[in-house]
Design a protein around this motif. Sequence first.
Motif, mmCIF file in Angstrom:
data_model
loop_
_atom_site.group_PDB
_atom_site.id
_atom_site.type_symbol
_atom_site.label_atom_id
_atom_site.label_comp_id
_atom_site.label_asym_id
_atom_site.label_seq_id
_atom_site.Cartn_x
_atom_site.Cartn_y
_atom_site.Cartn_z
ATOM 1 N N MET A 1 -0.543 0.254 13.284
ATOM 2 C CA MET A 1 -0.115 0.153 11.892
ATOM 3 C C MET A 1 1.303 -0.414 11.840
ATOM 4 S SD MET A 1 0.385 3.052 8.923
ATOM 5 C CE MET A 1 1.713 3.905 9.700
ATOM 6 N N ASN A 2 1.563 -1.212 10.852
ATOM 7 C CA ASN A 2 2.886 -1.769 10.625
ATOM 8 C C ASN A 2 3.414 -1.138 9.332
ATOM 9 O OD1 ASN A 2 4.897 -3.544 9.401
ATOM 10 N ND2 ASN A 2 4.425 -4.948 11.076
ATOM 11 N N ALA A 3 4.454 -0.299 9.465
ATOM 12 C CA ALA A 3 4.989 0.420 8.304
ATOM 13 C C ALA A 3 5.477 -0.526 7.221
ATOM 14 C CB ALA A 3 6.107 1.363 8.740
ATOM 15 N N HIS A 4 6.058 -1.653 7.615
ATOM 16 C CA HIS A 4 6.553 -2.615 6.624
ATOM 17 C C HIS A 4 5.403 -3.157 5.773
ATOM 18 C CE1 HIS A 4 8.766 -5.794 4.670
ATOM 19 N NE2 HIS A 4 7.908 -6.681 5.152
ATOM 20 N N LEU A 5 4.298 -3.562 6.424
ATOM 21 C CA LEU A 5 3.163 -4.104 5.679
ATOM 22 C C LEU A 5 2.520 -3.033 4.802
ATOM 23 C CD1 LEU A 5 1.654 -6.382 8.449
ATOM 24 C CD2 LEU A 5 2.844 -7.103 6.379
ATOM 25 N N LEU A 6 2.461 -1.799 5.288
ATOM 26 C CA LEU A 6 1.951 -0.701 4.463
ATOM 27 C C LEU A 6 2.820 -0.534 3.227
ATOM 28 C CD1 LEU A 6 0.255 1.788 3.772
ATOM 29 C CD2 LEU A 6 1.718 3.100 5.334
ATOM 30 N N ASN A 7 4.146 -0.566 3.404
ATOM 31 C CA ASN A 7 5.052 -0.426 2.256
ATOM 32 C C ASN A 7 4.906 -1.574 1.273
ATOM 33 O OD1 ASN A 7 6.123 2.048 3.010
ATOM 34 N ND2 ASN A 7 7.687 1.105 4.297
ATOM 35 N N VAL A 8 4.687 -2.789 1.776
ATOM 36 C CA VAL A 8 4.468 -3.937 0.897
ATOM 37 C C VAL A 8 3.198 -3.706 0.064
ATOM 38 C CG1 VAL A 8 3.868 -6.395 0.849
ATOM 39 C CG2 VAL A 8 5.721 -5.594 2.313
ATOM 40 N N ALA A 9 2.136 -3.233 0.710
ATOM 41 C CA ALA A 9 0.885 -2.970 0.000
ATOM 42 C C ALA A 9 1.075 -1.870 -1.052
ATOM 43 C CB ALA A 9 -0.210 -2.576 0.992
ATOM 44 N N LEU A 10 1.776 -0.805 -0.692
ATOM 45 C CA LEU A 10 2.017 0.291 -1.643
ATOM 46 C C LEU A 10 2.894 -0.161 -2.805
ATOM 47 C CD1 LEU A 10 2.526 3.213 0.893
ATOM 48 C CD2 LEU A 10 0.599 2.934 -0.701
ATOM 49 N N ASP A 11 3.912 -0.972 -2.524
ATOM 50 C CA ASP A 11 4.779 -1.491 -3.595
ATOM 51 C C ASP A 11 3.982 -2.367 -4.562
ATOM 52 O OD1 ASP A 11 6.973 -0.200 -2.533
ATOM 53 O OD2 ASP A 11 7.846 -2.001 -1.614
ATOM 54 N N ALA A 12 3.107 -3.206 -4.025
ATOM 55 C CA ALA A 12 2.276 -4.055 -4.889
ATOM 56 C C ALA A 12 1.357 -3.197 -5.750
ATOM 57 C CB ALA A 12 1.467 -5.038 -4.035
ATOM 58 N N ALA A 13 0.772 -2.169 -5.155
ATOM 59 C CA ALA A 13 -0.129 -1.282 -5.900
ATOM 60 C C ALA A 13 0.618 -0.542 -7.014
ATOM 61 C CB ALA A 13 -0.796 -0.295 -4.951
ATOM 62 N N GLU A 14 1.870 -0.184 -6.769
ATOM 63 C CA GLU A 14 2.674 0.474 -7.814
ATOM 64 C C GLU A 14 2.860 -0.432 -9.026
ATOM 65 O OE1 GLU A 14 6.418 2.136 -6.635
ATOM 66 O OE2 GLU A 14 5.501 3.285 -5.002
ATOM 67 N N ARG A 15 2.818 -1.732 -8.806
ATOM 68 C CA ARG A 15 2.924 -2.704 -9.911
ATOM 69 C C ARG A 15 1.586 -2.877 -10.627
ATOM 70 N NH1 ARG A 15 6.039 -5.341 -5.775
ATOM 71 N NH2 ARG A 15 8.195 -5.566 -6.445
ATOM 72 N N GLY A 16 0.547 -2.221 -10.103
ATOM 73 C CA GLY A 16 -0.778 -2.366 -10.693
ATOM 74 C C GLY A 16 -1.584 -3.486 -10.068
ATOM 75 N N TRP A 17 -1.087 -4.034 -8.954
ATOM 76 C CA TRP A 17 -1.787 -5.119 -8.276
ATOM 77 C C TRP A 17 -2.784 -4.538 -7.286
ATOM 78 C CZ3 TRP A 17 3.104 -8.446 -6.853
ATOM 79 C CH2 TRP A 17 3.681 -8.909 -8.034
ATOM 80 N N HIS A 18 -4.007 -4.999 -7.340
ATOM 81 C CA HIS A 18 -5.080 -4.529 -6.469
ATOM 82 C C HIS A 18 -4.964 -5.221 -5.115
ATOM 83 C CE1 HIS A 18 -7.562 -2.633 -9.763
ATOM 84 N NE2 HIS A 18 -6.572 -3.224 -10.409
ATOM 85 N N VAL A 19 -4.772 -4.438 -4.060
ATOM 86 C CA VAL A 19 -4.547 -4.999 -2.728
ATOM 87 C C VAL A 19 -5.739 -4.763 -1.810
ATOM 88 C CG1 VAL A 19 -2.041 -4.768 -2.913
ATOM 89 C CG2 VAL A 19 -3.367 -2.932 -1.869
ATOM 90 N N PHE A 20 -5.842 -5.612 -0.797
ATOM 91 C CA PHE A 20 -6.863 -5.464 0.237
ATOM 92 C C PHE A 20 -6.282 -5.996 1.541
ATOM 93 C CE2 PHE A 20 -7.371 -9.535 -1.771
ATOM 94 C CZ PHE A 20 -7.654 -10.416 -0.732
ATOM 95 N N PRO A 21 -6.767 -5.484 2.676
ATOM 96 C CA PRO A 21 -6.220 -5.934 3.956
ATOM 97 C C PRO A 21 -6.715 -7.314 4.355
ATOM 98 C CG PRO A 21 -7.943 -4.296 4.308
ATOM 99 C CD PRO A 21 -7.745 -4.409 2.830
#
Length: 100
Positions: A1-21
């Motif tokens: 796992m890459n903590a930075h990429l996880l944080n990027v995904a979580l930050d995008a989701a907080e904006r209401g953006w639907h993320v996928f790997p």
Amino acid sequence: MNAHLLNVALDAAERGWHVFPLRPRDKRPALHGETACPGTGDCAAGHRKWEQRAATDPDRIRKAWSAGAFNVGIATGPSGLVVVDLDPVKAKDPKGTPDG
């Protein structure tokens, strides 16, 4: 796992953006396709494509990104985003659409 990429995904989701790997160093989804669908989980009622499986739920995102150092894809339709993608003319298609 890459903590930075996880944080990027979580930050995008907080904006209401639907993320996928996305596959590492690639732009293709890191999710199973229709021919390899196990018919379980999200796909228990039938195969769901990557855009349908994109999430804003932090728990689902943490679970997905705990499996590897995935890049972050954003499903623009469910996220209500409009994207303008301008590509240069390709050498093999000189009569193609001019670039932006």
